[in-house]
Design a protein around this motif. Structure first.
Motif, short mmCIF file in Angstrom:
data_model
loop_
_atom_site.label_atom_id
_atom_site.label_comp_id
_atom_site.label_asym_id
_atom_site.label_seq_id
_atom_site.Cartn_x
_atom_site.Cartn_y
_atom_site.Cartn_z
N GLY A 107 0.76 -1.26 -0.02
CA GLY A 107 -0.09 0.01 -0.01
C GLY A 107 0.86 1.19 -0.13
N GLY A 143 -0.17 4.68 -0.14
CA GLY A 143 -0.72 5.69 0.24
C GLY A 143 0.02 6.36 1.27
N ASP A 170 1.90 -1.62 -4.56
CA ASP A 170 0.53 -1.06 -4.66
C ASP A 170 -0.28 -1.75 -5.88
OD1 ASP A 170 -0.78 1.70 -3.19
OD2 ASP A 170 -2.03 0.76 -5.17
N GLY A 173 -2.46 6.63 -2.99
CA GLY A 173 -3.75 6.48 -2.46
C GLY A 173 -4.88 7.43 -2.40
N LEU A 174 -5.33 7.97 -1.16
CA LEU A 174 -6.34 8.84 -1.35
C LEU A 174 -5.99 10.20 -1.49
CD1 LEU A 174 -9.04 7.49 1.61
CD2 LEU A 174 -9.14 7.36 -1.10
N GLY A 201 -5.01 0.51 3.58
CA GLY A 201 -6.21 1.73 3.88
C GLY A 201 -7.62 1.15 4.08
N ASP A 219 -11.15 0.53 1.93
CA ASP A 219 -11.67 0.43 0.65
C ASP A 219 -13.12 0.04 0.44
OD1 ASP A 219 -11.38 -2.12 1.09
OD2 ASP A 219 -10.63 -2.60 -0.71
N SER A 277 -10.63 7.79 -10.14
CA SER A 277 -10.41 6.44 -9.92
C SER A 277 -10.74 5.51 -11.09
CB SER A 277 -10.73 6.13 -8.29
OG SER A 277 -10.38 4.90 -8.34
#
Length: 547
Positions: A113, A115, A137, A144-145, A202, A204, A232
């Protein structure tokens, strides 16, 4: 003269460590740090050195004599914080630079990940000589976000990726993007090549309302709507009915306020941002005239921050409405805690209540102490019914074609990793993953971010969450609790590439990044970037198949 921390503070506390007079609060070691809306500078102690301003990764600190338009209120907010929390300067503990044991001079860690939490963990690890980091990732893109969740008009917040880009470019950080855990690789694979694995996936998934009609077309999570306007790949083909005059948001955290602002703001305000073209086109033809934000608790428990509420009051052509009768009892009651953030919400809500509605053609209405009972309609959403939490006999039905729930995110189960379905998180003890009954740690497995603590906090909260996890890894490594990996460094790339031929490495991501920035610069209204919202386009550029 003093400096002022304003809207957009990410709470990563980079400014705290560079302040020569220790006048920024709260600090990461202070009890109130985890729940603070933002950090504050004491105007009586600031010596005007500007060190904090230059250090801030999101440009949220300003000279008090050069405040951006609409942010003057933060001069008073910073000063008021210290009226309620007088500055007490104390010596902070000094720690030497961490070193690996001479008998074990090499530590290899995989992070799943990329993020904010994953990047902060990589940063904390990579600064230690002898540490190698593999960053994975499932998407071809990192961050990420920050890339797919932060509102398009919050470009300063997104600028923290400049700091993370430096991390990715470190020679001891190796990027493996477009690689999915459980599909291309397993936890067992990663532990074969690494001493430790950090899961930073994260959150999701979304929390559900559990009411009739929740699954009707026209009822969605705010997460889906945010992912759609941010481009996205998983939601680029979604569509939302914006023909009705009223949209109802359930929940009043900052995500809800972001969505309300996007729906109420003039679309031209997003022309120079990285919002997708298709979202801007949809907003241009929108019939929405009122966004109603409804929550079951009162103003004291409101999940939004004062700065985000204030930002709504600055929107041109938009009235913000709070019904006096729904907050006056809370505002008049003694504070149950001495929270500066709660005091700020009360004060601002009280000012909004007495403001006369203008002639704006759009409005954002806050409703408090109402809980949803049902979402109504035969084949699609037609209305939603709420019940007063103060008087259960009182119900109210609101006509709408679009209901967006913003009541929180939750993590989905990760293959090969323990999972607590009730909390929607990975069971852990200070970042050490434990089995579901919390009896013992899983050797070599760690977690950070929302997967660790739940979907709470801001970007900077993830920094200290990740540092805690990284410290646990170093402690376990020094105590000999982590097995040495069997595979060599050079075997990792070959194995991953054999499982995922469309692997995107750092150079591949930089090609995508450069192409998006060029597309943005060439747009009719220049933008920071025009994102690719198709995986095929991302991979084509990232793999060097086209410019």
């Amino acid at each position: 003269m003093t400096y002022v921390i304003a809207k957009g503070c990410c709470n990563d506390a980079s400014c705290v460590s560079v302040c020569p007079v220790d006048c920024i609060r709260p600090r990461p070691s202070d009890p109130e740090f985890k729940t603070a809306e933002q950090l504050y500078i004491d105007p009586a102690s600031c010596i005007d050195c500007a060190a904090c301003m230059w250090e801030c990764p999101v440009s949220a600190i300003h000279d008090e004599n050069d405040m951006p338009s609409g942010l003057d209120i933060f001069r008073d907010i910073n000063a008021e914080y210290f009226e309620h929390n007088p500055l007490r300067v104390t010596e902070t503990a000094r720690t030497g630079r961490r070193k690996l044991p001479e008998t074990r001079p090499k530590l290899r860690v995989a992070i799943v990940g990329a993020g904010a939490s994953g990047c902060y963990a990589a940063e904390a690890l990579a600064v230690v000589p002898g540490v190698e980091v593999s960053l994975f990732d499932r998407l071809p893109t990192p961050y990420g976000l920050i890339r797919a969740g932060v509102a398009p008009d919050h470009q300063k917040t997104k600028s923290i990726t400049k700091q993370f880009e430096k991390v990715l470019k470190r020679p001891n950080v190796h990027s493996y993007f477009n690689v999915e855990l459980g599909k291309h690789i397993t936890v067992e694979d990663l532990l074969e090549w690494h001493h430790a694995v950090i899961v930073s996936v994260g959150a999701d998934d979304d929390r559900k309302l559990g009411i009739p009609g929740e699954d009707l077309p026209g009822s969605y999570s705010a997460r889906e709507f945010v992912a759609w306007y941010n481009g996205s790949p998983s939601h680029a083909d979604s569509s939302f009915d914006l023909t009705g005059e009223q949209v109802v948001l359930i929940g009043n955290g900052n995500v809800a306020l972001d969505v309300a602002r996007v729906l109420a703001e003039r679309p031209k305000a997003f022309a120079a941002t990285d919002m997708t073209d298709y979202a801007i086109d949809a907003l241009e033809s929108s019939g929405v005239r009122e966004v109603m934000i409804v929550a079951r608790r009162g103003i004291d428990e409101a999940a939004f921050t004062t700065s985000e509420l204030h930002a709504l009051t600055e929107l041109d052509g938009v009235d913000v409405v709070i019904r006096k009768e729904e907050v006056e009892a809370d505002v008049a009651a003694p504070l149950s805690n001495d929270s500066f953030g709660t005091r700020g919400k009360r004060d601002l809500a009280s000012r909004i209540c007495v403001q006369e509605s203008g002639d704006a053609d759009r409005k954002i209405t806050f409703r408090f102490r109402h809980e949803p009972v049902s979402i109504n309609g035969d084949t699609e959403v037609e209305s939603i019914t709420f019940r007063s939490t103060l008087d259960e006999s009182v119900e109210e039905t609101i006509k709408t074609r679009l209901v967006l729930r913003a009541i929180g995110y939750r993590t989905s189960p990760t293959p090969g990793v323990p999972f607590d379905p009730k909390k929607g998180t990975i069971p852990n003890d200070g970042g050490r993953v434990v089995n579901v009954d919390m009896e013992h740690a899983v050797q070599g497995l760690y977690c950070t971010g929302w997967a660790k603590r739940g979907a709470t906090g801001v970007i900077g909260t993830s920094k200290w969450c990740s540092i805690e996890t990284v410290n646990a890894i170093f402690e376990d490594f020094e105590q000999g609790l982590l097995r040495d990996p069997a595979a060599l460094d050079e075997e990792v790339l070959g194995f991953v590439a054999s499982r995922q031929p469309e692997l995107i490495d750092l150079e591949g991501w930089l090609r995508i990044d450069a192409a998006e920035r060029l597309r943005g610069a060439e747009a009719p209204t220049p933008k920071p970037r025009r994102k690719f919202h198709s995986l095929a386009d991302m991979l084509s550029v990232g793999l060097g198949q086209r410019a």
